[in-house]
Design a protein around this motif. Sequence first.
Motif, PDB file in Angstrom:
ATOM      1  N   PRO A 191       3.618   9.463  -2.356  1.00 40.35           N
ATOM      2  CA  PRO A 191       3.137   8.140  -1.956  1.00 40.35           C
ATOM      3  C   PRO A 191       1.622   8.115  -1.742  1.00 40.35           C
TER       4      PRO A 191
ATOM      5  N   VAL B 269      -1.097   5.768  -3.784  1.00 41.97           N
ATOM      6  CA  VAL B 269      -1.991   4.860  -3.056  1.00 41.97           C
ATOM      7  C   VAL B 269      -3.445   5.165  -3.410  1.00 41.97           C
TER       8      VAL B 269
ATOM      9  N   VAL C  50      -1.805  -1.863   0.659  1.00 47.55           N
ATOM     10  CA  VAL C  50      -0.460  -1.345   0.441  1.00 47.55           C
ATOM     11  C   VAL C  50       0.494  -1.975   1.451  1.00 47.55           C
TER      12      VAL C  50
ATOM     13  N   THR D  86       5.430   1.861   0.655  1.00 52.18           N
ATOM     14  CA  THR D  86       5.779   2.929  -0.285  1.00 52.18           C
ATOM     15  C   THR D  86       7.173   3.414   0.093  1.00 52.18           C
TER      16      THR D  86
ATOM     17  N   THR E 207       8.761   7.698  -6.738  1.00 47.79           N
ATOM     18  CA  THR E 207       7.902   7.123  -5.701  1.00 47.79           C
ATOM     19  C   THR E 207       7.585   5.690  -6.089  1.00 47.79           C
TER      20      THR E 207
ATOM     21  N   LEU F  90       5.564   1.966  -4.990  1.00 49.66           N
ATOM     22  CA  LEU F  90       4.472   1.360  -4.235  1.00 49.66           C
ATOM     23  C   LEU F  90       4.484  -0.143  -4.459  1.00 49.66           C
TER      24      LEU F  90
END
Length: 211
Positions: free
Chosen positions: A171, A175, A184, A187, A203, A205
Motif C-alpha cells: 500500500p 501511494v 488517499v 488502501t 493491493t 488504492l
Amino acid sequence: MAVAPGTAERARHWDEVYQRLDETRVSWFEPEPAFSVALLDELGVGPGLSVVDIGAGAARLVDALLARGFGDLTALDVSDEGMAQARRRLGRNAGRVRWVAADVRSWHPGRRFDVWHDRAVFHFLTEPADRDRYLAVLAGALSAGGRVVIGTFAGDGPPRCSGLPVARYSPAALVSVLGDEFEVVRTCRQEHRTPAGVVQPFTWLAARRRR
C-alpha cells in the motif's frame, strides 16, 4: 505523445491470450467486480460521472456500472480481443460503452474523465519510463477533483502473470508512486482466487485528485 515502445508486441501478446482463453478462464476473472464497486462507492462515484476502465479486456466492471445506470463509460485495452468478448456478452448494451483499442502509455483521450479505474495494467509496467508515461496520461485525462481506483499485485503476489513479469506493490509503495497530487481515501488488500483455485494477493488504492 509518440506511440510507446513495444505497443505492437503487447497487443499481439494479449490478442493471443484472449484467443486461447475465454473470459472465465483467465486468471484475473471475477464474476462480480466487488472490490472495484466497493471502492467506487467509497469515493462517492455515481451514475452522473464519467468512468474510464483501463485494461478493461473482457472484465465485468462495465456490466456492473451499466446496471447501475452509468451513461458515460469508456473501456480501453491494448488488445481488442478481450473487449470483443465483452461486447458479445453485453449484446445491444455494448453500444452504450465507448470501446478504445489503444496502449494507455501513448493514449490521447481528447477529453477528461471523472473516474480512472485500473485493475489490469499498472502492475505490468515494470520500467520507470513506462510508469512515467502512464502517470502522464492519467494526469492529463483526469478532471480536477477526479477519483482514481487502482488494483495491483501485492508485495507477496506472483512475480509473473500471463507469461509477463509484473511489479508488486505494498500500500505504501502504491501511494508513493501516485504522488502528493492525490488524497488517499483507502488502501486495502484482496486475496483474489483464480478460476484454477490459486490465491493472488492484490493491493488496492482509492484516491481523489486534490486539484
